[in-house]
Scaffold this motif. Structure first.
Motif, PDB file in Angstrom:
ATOM      1  N   LEU A 155       2.387 -10.969  22.690  1.00 47.39           N
ATOM      2  CA  LEU A 155       2.757 -11.353  24.044  1.00 47.39           C
ATOM      3  C   LEU A 155       2.515 -12.837  24.233  1.00 47.39           C
ATOM      4  O   LEU A 155       1.644 -13.418  23.589  1.00 47.39           O
ATOM      5  CB  LEU A 155       1.893 -10.599  25.069  1.00 47.39           C
ATOM      6  CG  LEU A 155       1.936  -9.080  25.033  1.00 47.39           C
ATOM      7  CD1 LEU A 155       0.889  -8.514  25.979  1.00 47.39           C
ATOM      8  CD2 LEU A 155       3.309  -8.582  25.402  1.00 47.39           C
ATOM      9  N   THR A 156       3.267 -13.427  25.140  1.00 45.24           N
ATOM     10  CA  THR A 156       2.971 -14.807  25.490  1.00 45.24           C
ATOM     11  C   THR A 156       1.641 -14.842  26.229  1.00 45.24           C
ATOM     12  O   THR A 156       1.198 -13.823  26.785  1.00 45.24           O
ATOM     13  CB  THR A 156       4.065 -15.400  26.405  1.00 45.24           C
ATOM     14  OG1 THR A 156       4.062 -14.686  27.649  1.00 45.24           O
ATOM     15  CG2 THR A 156       5.443 -15.328  25.762  1.00 45.24           C
ATOM     16  N   ASP A 157       1.023 -15.993  26.252  1.00 45.18           N
ATOM     17  CA  ASP A 157      -0.232 -16.128  26.996  1.00 45.18           C
ATOM     18  C   ASP A 157      -0.025 -15.768  28.468  1.00 45.18           C
ATOM     19  O   ASP A 157      -0.863 -15.096  29.070  1.00 45.18           O
ATOM     20  CB  ASP A 157      -0.771 -17.558  26.895  1.00 45.18           C
ATOM     21  CG  ASP A 157      -1.291 -17.889  25.503  1.00 45.18           C
ATOM     22  OD1 ASP A 157      -1.590 -16.960  24.725  1.00 45.18           O
ATOM     23  OD2 ASP A 157      -1.404 -19.093  25.202  1.00 45.18           O
ATOM     24  N   MET A 185      -1.074 -12.198  33.026  1.00 43.50           N
ATOM     25  CA  MET A 185      -0.604 -11.383  34.146  1.00 43.50           C
ATOM     26  C   MET A 185      -1.112  -9.947  34.019  1.00 43.50           C
ATOM     27  O   MET A 185      -1.564  -9.351  35.001  1.00 43.50           O
ATOM     28  CB  MET A 185       0.927 -11.392  34.217  1.00 43.50           C
ATOM     29  CG  MET A 185       1.493 -10.557  35.340  1.00 43.50           C
ATOM     30  SD  MET A 185       0.993 -11.066  36.983  1.00 43.50           S
ATOM     31  CE  MET A 185       2.086 -12.440  37.218  1.00 43.50           C
ATOM     32  N   LEU A 186      -1.084  -9.407  32.820  1.00 44.75           N
ATOM     33  CA  LEU A 186      -1.613  -8.057  32.605  1.00 44.75           C
ATOM     34  C   LEU A 186      -3.101  -8.006  32.904  1.00 44.75           C
ATOM     35  O   LEU A 186      -3.589  -7.063  33.549  1.00 44.75           O
ATOM     36  CB  LEU A 186      -1.337  -7.596  31.173  1.00 44.75           C
ATOM     37  CG  LEU A 186       0.134  -7.342  30.832  1.00 44.75           C
ATOM     38  CD1 LEU A 186       0.294  -7.134  29.334  1.00 44.75           C
ATOM     39  CD2 LEU A 186       0.680  -6.159  31.610  1.00 44.75           C
TER      40      LEU A 186
END
Length: 57
Positions: free
Chosen positions: A8-10, A15-16
């Motif tokens: 995943l992107t940072d 956000m998660l």
């Protein structure tokens, strides 16, 4: 249950983590599973159509 790795992107991961921090999800894994369930539900018609088009061998 299968275990997979996902990159995943940072920004996506942050956000998660925020969703977990505010109590929307118990864990990042739970949030990802929920997202996948929603994607599958959204694409269910496409998946069913594809399954019907597969030739029988």
């Amino acid at each position: 249950m299968k275990k997979i790795s996902v990159r995943l992107t940072d920004q996506h991961y942050e956000m998660l983590e925020t969703l977990v921090a505010i109590g929307e999800y118990a864990s990042v894994s739970e949030a990802i599973r929920d997202a996948i369930r929603k994607l599958i539900a959204e694409k269910a018609e496409l998946v069913e159509k594809h399954a019907k088009m597969k030739p029988f061998v």
